[in-house]
Design a protein around this motif. Structure first.
Motif, PDB file in Angstrom:
ATOM      1  N   ILE A  39      59.158  -2.727  54.447  1.00 56.69           N
ATOM      2  CA  ILE A  39      59.013  -4.025  55.091  1.00 56.69           C
ATOM      3  C   ILE A  39      59.755  -5.013  54.208  1.00 56.69           C
ATOM      4  O   ILE A  39      59.465  -5.129  53.010  1.00 56.69           O
ATOM      5  CB  ILE A  39      57.533  -4.443  55.212  1.00 56.69           C
ATOM      6  N   ILE A  40      60.724  -5.698  54.792  1.00 55.97           N
ATOM      7  CA  ILE A  40      61.495  -6.699  54.067  1.00 55.97           C
ATOM      8  C   ILE A  40      60.994  -8.072  54.521  1.00 55.97           C
ATOM      9  O   ILE A  40      61.181  -8.453  55.671  1.00 55.97           O
ATOM     10  CB  ILE A  40      63.011  -6.568  54.357  1.00 55.97           C
ATOM     11  N   ASP A  41      60.348  -8.794  53.620  1.00 56.13           N
ATOM     12  CA  ASP A  41      59.749 -10.087  53.939  1.00 56.13           C
ATOM     13  C   ASP A  41      60.662 -11.209  53.453  1.00 56.13           C
ATOM     14  O   ASP A  41      60.784 -11.451  52.253  1.00 56.13           O
ATOM     15  CB  ASP A  41      58.373 -10.189  53.283  1.00 56.13           C
ATOM     16  N   VAL A  42      61.288 -11.896  54.404  1.00 50.17           N
ATOM     17  CA  VAL A  42      62.186 -13.015  54.070  1.00 50.17           C
ATOM     18  C   VAL A  42      61.633 -14.339  54.592  1.00 50.17           C
ATOM     19  O   VAL A  42      62.384 -15.292  54.789  1.00 50.17           O
ATOM     20  CB  VAL A  42      63.613 -12.764  54.604  1.00 50.17           C
ATOM     21  N   THR A  43      60.323 -14.412  54.798  1.00 57.68           N
ATOM     22  CA  THR A  43      59.718 -15.625  55.358  1.00 57.68           C
ATOM     23  C   THR A  43      59.806 -16.822  54.420  1.00 57.68           C
ATOM     24  O   THR A  43      59.737 -17.953  54.881  1.00 57.68           O
ATOM     25  CB  THR A  43      58.244 -15.386  55.732  1.00 57.68           C
ATOM     26  N   HIS A  44      59.966 -16.600  53.130  1.00 61.14           N
ATOM     27  CA  HIS A  44      60.053 -17.719  52.191  1.00 61.14           C
ATOM     28  C   HIS A  44      61.459 -18.307  52.109  1.00 61.14           C
ATOM     29  O   HIS A  44      61.639 -19.387  51.562  1.00 61.14           O
ATOM     30  CB  HIS A  44      59.597 -17.272  50.801  1.00 61.14           C
ATOM     31  N   ASP A  45      62.447 -17.603  52.641  1.00 61.15           N
ATOM     32  CA  ASP A  45      63.838 -18.071  52.603  1.00 61.15           C
ATOM     33  C   ASP A  45      64.107 -18.927  53.839  1.00 61.15           C
ATOM     34  O   ASP A  45      64.322 -18.413  54.931  1.00 61.15           O
ATOM     35  CB  ASP A  45      64.791 -16.875  52.556  1.00 61.15           C
ATOM     36  N   LYS A  46      64.106 -20.218  53.665  1.00 58.67           N
ATOM     37  CA  LYS A  46      64.299 -21.136  54.802  1.00 58.67           C
ATOM     38  C   LYS A  46      65.736 -21.151  55.308  1.00 58.67           C
ATOM     39  O   LYS A  46      66.004 -21.603  56.407  1.00 58.67           O
ATOM     40  CB  LYS A  46      63.863 -22.561  54.418  1.00 58.67           C
ATOM     41  N   SER A  47      66.674 -20.640  54.518  1.00 60.94           N
ATOM     42  CA  SER A  47      68.071 -20.592  54.959  1.00 60.94           C
ATOM     43  C   SER A  47      68.395 -19.304  55.717  1.00 60.94           C
ATOM     44  O   SER A  47      69.519 -19.119  56.181  1.00 60.94           O
ATOM     45  CB  SER A  47      69.013 -20.736  53.756  1.00 60.94           C
ATOM     46  N   PHE A  48      67.424 -18.401  55.840  1.00 58.25           N
ATOM     47  CA  PHE A  48      67.640 -17.122  56.521  1.00 58.25           C
ATOM     48  C   PHE A  48      67.932 -17.364  57.996  1.00 58.25           C
ATOM     49  O   PHE A  48      67.230 -18.110  58.669  1.00 58.25           O
ATOM     50  CB  PHE A  48      66.401 -16.228  56.371  1.00 58.25           C
ATOM     51  N   ASN A  49      68.994 -16.733  58.492  1.00 52.35           N
ATOM     52  CA  ASN A  49      69.390 -16.913  59.895  1.00 52.35           C
ATOM     53  C   ASN A  49      69.867 -15.581  60.476  1.00 52.35           C
ATOM     54  O   ASN A  49      69.786 -14.541  59.829  1.00 52.35           O
ATOM     55  CB  ASN A  49      70.465 -17.997  60.009  1.00 52.35           C
ATOM     56  N   MET A  50      70.374 -15.633  61.693  1.00 53.96           N
ATOM     57  CA  MET A  50      70.783 -14.416  62.396  1.00 53.96           C
ATOM     58  C   MET A  50      71.906 -13.677  61.668  1.00 53.96           C
ATOM     59  O   MET A  50      71.906 -12.448  61.623  1.00 53.96           O
ATOM     60  CB  MET A  50      71.209 -14.767  63.819  1.00 53.96           C
ATOM     61  N   SER A  51      72.848 -14.387  61.084  1.00 50.98           N
ATOM     62  CA  SER A  51      73.937 -13.697  60.377  1.00 50.98           C
ATOM     63  C   SER A  51      73.407 -12.970  59.140  1.00 50.98           C
ATOM     64  O   SER A  51      73.902 -11.894  58.792  1.00 50.98           O
ATOM     65  CB  SER A  51      75.059 -14.668  60.013  1.00 50.98           C
ATOM     66  N   CYS A  52      72.395 -13.537  58.483  1.00 51.69           N
ATOM     67  CA  CYS A  52      71.759 -12.841  57.358  1.00 51.69           C
ATOM     68  C   CYS A  52      71.064 -11.575  57.853  1.00 51.69           C
ATOM     69  O   CYS A  52      71.189 -10.516  57.247  1.00 51.69           O
ATOM     70  CB  CYS A  52      70.738 -13.749  56.677  1.00 51.69           C
ATOM     71  N   LEU A  53      70.357 -11.702  58.966  1.00 51.06           N
ATOM     72  CA  LEU A  53      69.639 -10.558  59.523  1.00 51.06           C
ATOM     73  C   LEU A  53      70.584  -9.405  59.844  1.00 51.06           C
ATOM     74  O   LEU A  53      70.289  -8.251  59.551  1.00 51.06           O
ATOM     75  CB  LEU A  53      68.876 -10.986  60.781  1.00 51.06           C
ATOM     76  N   LYS A  54      71.724  -9.717  60.414  1.00 60.48           N
ATOM     77  CA  LYS A  54      72.686  -8.676  60.796  1.00 60.48           C
ATOM     78  C   LYS A  54      73.224  -7.917  59.594  1.00 60.48           C
ATOM     79  O   LYS A  54      73.688  -6.784  59.731  1.00 60.48           O
ATOM     80  CB  LYS A  54      73.821  -9.288  61.612  1.00 60.48           C
ATOM     81  N   GLN A  55      73.130  -8.505  58.400  1.00 56.83           N
ATOM     82  CA  GLN A  55      73.596  -7.820  57.197  1.00 56.83           C
ATOM     83  C   GLN A  55      72.679  -6.664  56.796  1.00 56.83           C
ATOM     84  O   GLN A  55      73.044  -5.831  55.974  1.00 56.83           O
ATOM     85  CB  GLN A  55      73.746  -8.812  56.042  1.00 56.83           C
ATOM     86  N   PHE A  56      71.489  -6.598  57.383  1.00 54.16           N
ATOM     87  CA  PHE A  56      70.570  -5.487  57.140  1.00 54.16           C
ATOM     88  C   PHE A  56      70.890  -4.282  58.015  1.00 54.16           C
ATOM     89  O   PHE A  56      70.252  -3.240  57.890  1.00 54.16           O
ATOM     90  CB  PHE A  56      69.121  -5.907  57.411  1.00 54.16           C
ATOM     91  N   SER A  57      71.837  -4.405  58.901  1.00 59.17           N
ATOM     92  CA  SER A  57      72.114  -3.365  59.892  1.00 59.17           C
ATOM     93  C   SER A  57      72.382  -1.997  59.267  1.00 59.17           C
ATOM     94  O   SER A  57      71.805  -0.996  59.701  1.00 59.17           O
ATOM     95  CB  SER A  57      73.301  -3.792  60.756  1.00 59.17           C
ATOM     96  N   ASP A  58      73.231  -1.935  58.259  1.00 62.86           N
ATOM     97  CA  ASP A  58      73.556  -0.645  57.640  1.00 62.86           C
ATOM     98  C   ASP A  58      72.338  -0.023  56.953  1.00 62.86           C
ATOM     99  O   ASP A  58      72.105   1.185  57.064  1.00 62.86           O
ATOM    100  CB  ASP A  58      74.705  -0.794  56.638  1.00 62.86           C
ATOM    101  N   LEU A  59      71.571  -0.848  56.234  1.00 61.40           N
ATOM    102  CA  LEU A  59      70.368  -0.337  55.568  1.00 61.40           C
ATOM    103  C   LEU A  59      69.362   0.174  56.597  1.00 61.40           C
ATOM    104  O   LEU A  59      68.747   1.223  56.402  1.00 61.40           O
ATOM    105  CB  LEU A  59      69.720  -1.427  54.717  1.00 61.40           C
ATOM    106  N   ALA A  60      69.185  -0.568  57.685  1.00 63.95           N
ATOM    107  CA  ALA A  60      68.237  -0.156  58.728  1.00 63.95           C
ATOM    108  C   ALA A  60      68.657   1.168  59.345  1.00 63.95           C
ATOM    109  O   ALA A  60      67.826   2.052  59.558  1.00 63.95           O
ATOM    110  CB  ALA A  60      68.138  -1.238  59.797  1.00 63.95           C
TER     111      ALA A  60
END
Length: 110
Positions: A39-60
């Protein structure tokens, strides 16, 4: 980066100064987490957006190939635009629920 182990699941919380630093650290240490549900918890990062999320694609994708769950917990994301390859939920409780459901599916051979 804060790591918590609970049963067959490891929760990693983003405590880095930037998302790029967090992703780099997670990627370099991935081998120590490849055999557990993540479980990757990024709720504290207020700058987190869709482009950041897509960077997890390979790991997922890699994690799913290892027959383990990979779930991102994020707030303020348009969940309708999230790629289907990345499980993304708004709370830790839902992340644990997703992992339990995927564990059952794997046990049943789906």
């Amino acid at each position: 980066m804060k790591v918590e182990q609970k049963g067959h699941t490891t929760t990693i919380k983003d405590t880095e100064s930037s998302f790029e630093a967090f992703l780099e650290k997670l990627t370099t240490q991935y081998n120590s987490y490849k055999s557990v549900n993540l479980i990757i918890d990024v709720t504290h990062d207020k700058s987190f957006n869709m482009s950041c999320l897509k960077q997890f694609s390979d790991l997922a994708k890699t994690h799913k190939n290892n027959k383990k769950s990979f779930v991102v917990v994020a707030e303020d994301i348009d969940f309708n635009k999230v790629p289907t390859s990345i499980n993304t939920v708004p709370s830790l409780l839902e992340a644990h629920d997703i992992i339990e459901m995927e564990e059952i599916e794997r046990d049943l051979g789906f």
